[in-house]
Design a protein around this motif. Structure first.
Motif, short mmCIF file in Angstrom:
data_model
loop_
_atom_site.label_atom_id
_atom_site.label_comp_id
_atom_site.label_asym_id
_atom_site.label_seq_id
_atom_site.Cartn_x
_atom_site.Cartn_y
_atom_site.Cartn_z
N GLY A 157 -0.42 -16.39 99.82
CA GLY A 157 0.19 -15.11 100.14
C GLY A 157 1.14 -14.65 99.03
O GLY A 157 1.14 -13.49 98.62
N ALA A 158 1.93 -15.60 98.52
CA ALA A 158 2.85 -15.27 97.43
C ALA A 158 2.08 -14.90 96.16
O ALA A 158 2.49 -13.98 95.43
CB ALA A 158 3.78 -16.45 97.16
N ALA A 159 0.97 -15.60 95.90
CA ALA A 159 0.18 -15.32 94.69
C ALA A 159 -0.43 -13.93 94.75
O ALA A 159 -0.43 -13.19 93.76
CB ALA A 159 -0.91 -16.37 94.54
N ILE A 160 -0.96 -13.56 95.93
CA ILE A 160 -1.57 -12.23 96.07
C ILE A 160 -0.49 -11.16 95.92
O ILE A 160 -0.68 -10.14 95.24
CB ILE A 160 -2.28 -12.11 97.43
CG1 ILE A 160 -3.50 -13.05 97.46
CG2 ILE A 160 -2.72 -10.68 97.69
CD1 ILE A 160 -4.18 -13.13 98.81
N THR A 161 0.66 -11.39 96.55
CA THR A 161 1.75 -10.42 96.44
C THR A 161 2.22 -10.30 94.99
O THR A 161 2.43 -9.19 94.48
CB THR A 161 2.92 -10.86 97.33
OG1 THR A 161 2.45 -11.02 98.67
CG2 THR A 161 4.03 -9.83 97.32
N GLY B 242 0.50 -10.80 92.47
CA GLY B 242 -0.56 -10.23 91.64
C GLY B 242 -0.58 -8.72 91.65
O GLY B 242 -1.23 -8.10 90.79
N VAL B 243 0.13 -8.10 92.59
CA VAL B 243 0.13 -6.64 92.66
C VAL B 243 0.81 -6.02 91.44
O VAL B 243 0.32 -5.06 90.85
CB VAL B 243 0.83 -6.17 93.96
CG1 VAL B 243 1.00 -4.66 93.96
CG2 VAL B 243 0.03 -6.61 95.18
N ALA B 244 1.94 -6.60 91.04
CA ALA B 244 2.71 -6.03 89.91
C ALA B 244 1.90 -6.03 88.61
O ALA B 244 1.77 -4.98 87.97
CB ALA B 244 4.02 -6.78 89.74
N PRO B 245 1.33 -7.17 88.16
CA PRO B 245 0.53 -7.11 86.92
C PRO B 245 -0.67 -6.19 87.05
O PRO B 245 -1.09 -5.58 86.07
CB PRO B 245 0.12 -8.57 86.69
CG PRO B 245 0.33 -9.27 87.98
CD PRO B 245 1.44 -8.54 88.66
N LEU B 246 -1.22 -6.09 88.26
CA LEU B 246 -2.36 -5.18 88.44
C LEU B 246 -1.94 -3.73 88.16
O LEU B 246 -2.68 -2.96 87.54
CB LEU B 246 -2.89 -5.31 89.87
CG LEU B 246 -4.13 -4.51 90.23
CD1 LEU B 246 -5.31 -4.93 89.37
CD2 LEU B 246 -4.47 -4.68 91.72
N LEU B 247 -0.73 -3.36 88.59
CA LEU B 247 -0.24 -2.01 88.34
C LEU B 247 0.03 -1.79 86.85
O LEU B 247 -0.31 -0.74 86.29
CB LEU B 247 1.04 -1.77 89.15
CG LEU B 247 0.87 -1.76 90.68
CD1 LEU B 247 2.22 -1.62 91.36
CD2 LEU B 247 -0.07 -0.65 91.11
N VAL C 229 5.56 -11.24 82.26
CA VAL C 229 6.37 -12.01 83.21
C VAL C 229 5.70 -12.08 84.59
O VAL C 229 5.58 -13.15 85.19
CB VAL C 229 7.77 -11.39 83.34
CG1 VAL C 229 8.57 -12.05 84.46
CG2 VAL C 229 8.53 -11.52 82.02
N THR C 230 5.23 -10.94 85.07
CA THR C 230 4.65 -10.93 86.42
C THR C 230 3.30 -11.63 86.45
O THR C 230 2.97 -12.29 87.45
CB THR C 230 4.50 -9.48 86.93
OG1 THR C 230 3.73 -8.71 85.98
CG2 THR C 230 5.85 -8.84 87.12
N PHE C 231 2.50 -11.52 85.36
CA PHE C 231 1.23 -12.23 85.36
C PHE C 231 1.46 -13.75 85.30
O PHE C 231 0.72 -14.52 85.93
CB PHE C 231 0.37 -11.80 84.18
CG PHE C 231 -0.96 -12.52 84.14
CD1 PHE C 231 -1.99 -12.16 84.99
CD2 PHE C 231 -1.17 -13.58 83.27
CE1 PHE C 231 -3.20 -12.84 84.98
CE2 PHE C 231 -2.37 -14.26 83.25
CZ PHE C 231 -3.39 -13.88 84.10
N ALA C 232 2.48 -14.17 84.54
CA ALA C 232 2.78 -15.61 84.48
C ALA C 232 3.15 -16.14 85.87
O ALA C 232 2.70 -17.22 86.28
CB ALA C 232 3.91 -15.86 83.49
N LEU C 233 3.96 -15.37 86.61
CA LEU C 233 4.32 -15.77 87.97
C LEU C 233 3.09 -15.87 88.85
O LEU C 233 2.90 -16.85 89.60
CB LEU C 233 5.32 -14.77 88.55
CG LEU C 233 5.73 -14.99 90.01
CD1 LEU C 233 6.42 -16.33 90.17
CD2 LEU C 233 6.64 -13.85 90.49
#
Length: 334
Positions: free
Chosen positions: A61-65, A67-72, A17-21
Motif C-alpha cells: 500500500g505504501a509503495a503504490i501510494t 508511486g503516485v508522485a513519480p508518476l505525476l 527522490v520520490t522514485f527512490a522511495l
C-alpha cells in the motif's frame, strides 16, 4: 543535473527522490513475497517469512501510494513520450490494475489466520500468485519505459500499425532481472528496520540473499547496458557519472557490510540502511540522467503558463492536516 533543460531541475529532483522511495518499498514487497513463497515450497516457515507476511500488505500500500508522485512528475517531464507509450500499450494497463488488486488481496490472504491452517503447498501457491502479479506489473512498466524512450517515432507508428500488444526490446528482460536483484538487496535492509531482533542465523541467511541480489543486479546491469542504444547508455553520459560514483560506493559499502554479517560480525544497522537508501537514490538519478534529452522541449513554455498554484497549496495543507489528524487519532490511548 546541470545539463537539465530550463525549468526541469526541481521536477527532476522530486522525481529522483520520490522514485527512490517507491523503489525501496516495492523492492521489499517483491523480494519479501518471493522469500515467503520459497520458504513454503521448501516445506517450512521461519521468523523472516513471518515478519515479511506481516509487513507486506502495508508495504505494498505504501509503495503504490509512493508511486503516485513519480508518476505525476514523469507526466510533467516526458509528457509526449509517456502518453504515446501508454496509448500504444493501453491494453496492458487495463491488465495492470486487476493484477495489483489480486496481488494485494493475496498478500492479505497469506497473513490471515485461515491461511495459517493450510498446507505449505497451498500457502506457497498464494504467495506465488501475488509474486506473479507483481512481476507482471514490473515487466509492464519496464516495457512501457523502453517504448517511450524510442528515439525514432517511426517505431511508434510501426507498433500502432501492427496492432501489437507488447513491445519487443532486448533491454527489457535484463532490466527486469536487474530490478529483481535490487529487490533481493533491499529486502534484507527492510527487515533490519521492521525486525531488528532477528537471530544470528536469520541475519546470515538474509545477508546471503542480499549479496546474491547484488551480484545478480550488477551482472544484469552490464547486460542491460550492452543491449541499450550506445547513444543513451548510462556509461556514455557525463551527467550520469556522479550518480554512478555514488552507486558504486553504496554497492561497495553494502558488499562489505553484508559480507561482515555472513562472517558473523554485526555492522551498524544505520550503515546498511543508509547505504541502501543511497543506492536507491543513485539508481534513480542515473535513470533520469539517461533520458535528459527526452524531456519535453515545450516544458518551459508549459511551466510559464501553468496555473492552479492556489488550488495546489490548499490541497497540500488539507492533505498534511488530514494525515496529522490520522496520526493523532492513532496515538490516542485506548
Amino acid at each position: 543535473m546541470s545539463d537539465a533543460p530550463a525549468g526541469s531541475a526541481l521536477y527532476l529532483a522530486l522525481l529522483v527522490v520520490t522514485f527512490a522511495l517507491h523503489a525501496l518499498l516495492i523492492s521489499f514487497v517483491l523480494a519479501g513475497t518471493a522469500y515467503v513463497a520459497g520458504r513454503f515450497l521448501r516445506g517450512g516457515d521461519d521468523a523472516l517469512a513471518a515478519a515479511s507476511r506481516d509487513w507486506l500488505p502495508f508495504a505494498l500500500g505504501a509503495a503504490i501510494t509512493a508511486g503516485v508522485a513519480p508518476l505525476l512528475f514523469v507526466q510533467i517531464l516526458y509528457q509526449p513520450r509517456f502518453y504515446t507509450a501508454n496509448l500504444l500499450l493501453s491494453v496492458r494497463w487495463l491488465a495492470v490494475v486487476p493484477a495489483l488488486i489480486v496481488g494485494f488481496y493475496a498478500l492479505y490472504l497469506g497473513k490471515s489466520a485461515r491461511a495459517a491452517t493450510w498446507a505449505n503447498a497451498r500457502r506457497a501457491a498464494v504467495a506465488l500468485a501475488a509474486l506473479a502479479c507483481f512481476g507482471f506489473v514490473a515487466w509492464s512498466w519496464i516495457e512501457d519505459h523502453a517504448l517511450a524512450m524510442q528515439r525514432d517515432p517511426a517505431v511508434w507508428a510501426a507498433h500502432y500499425g501492427a496492432g501489437r500488444l507488447h513491445h519487443a526490446d532486448p533491454a527489457v528482460a535484463p532490466r527486469w532481472i536487474m530490478w529483481l536483484g535490487i529487490a533481493a538487496l533491499v529486502w534484507p535492509a527492510g527487515l533490519l528496520v521492521v525486525t531488528p531482533g532477528a537471530d544470528a542465523g536469520e541475519r546470515r541467511r538474509s545477508a546471503v540473499i542480499a549479496l546474491v541480489g547484488l551480484v545478480v543486479a550488477a551482472v544484469a546491469a552490464v547486460v542491460t547496458g550492452r543491449a541499450t542504444d550506445e547513444q543513451v547508455t548510462v556509461l556514455a553520459l557525463a551527467p550520469a557519472r556522479p550518480w554512478l560514483y555514488a552507486l558504486a560506493a553504496a554497492a561497495a559499502v553494502l558488499a562489505g557490510a553484508w559480507g561482515a554479517v555472513v562472517a558473523g560480525r554485526a555492522p551498524a544497522r544505520a550503515v546498511i540502511v543508509g547505504a541502501t537508501v543511497v543506492l536507491a537514490l543513485a539508481l534513480a538519478g542515473a535513470r533520469e540522467a539517461m533520458r535528459l534529452a527526452a524531456i519535453d522541449p515545450r516544458l518551459p513554455h508549459r511551466l510559464e503558463h501553468a496555473q492552479g498554484l492556489l488550488v495546489f497549496v490548499v490541497a497540500l495543507v488539507a492533505g498534511v492536516g488530514a494525515i496529522a489528524w490520522c496520526f493523532a487519532i492513532a496515538r490516542r490511548p485506548r
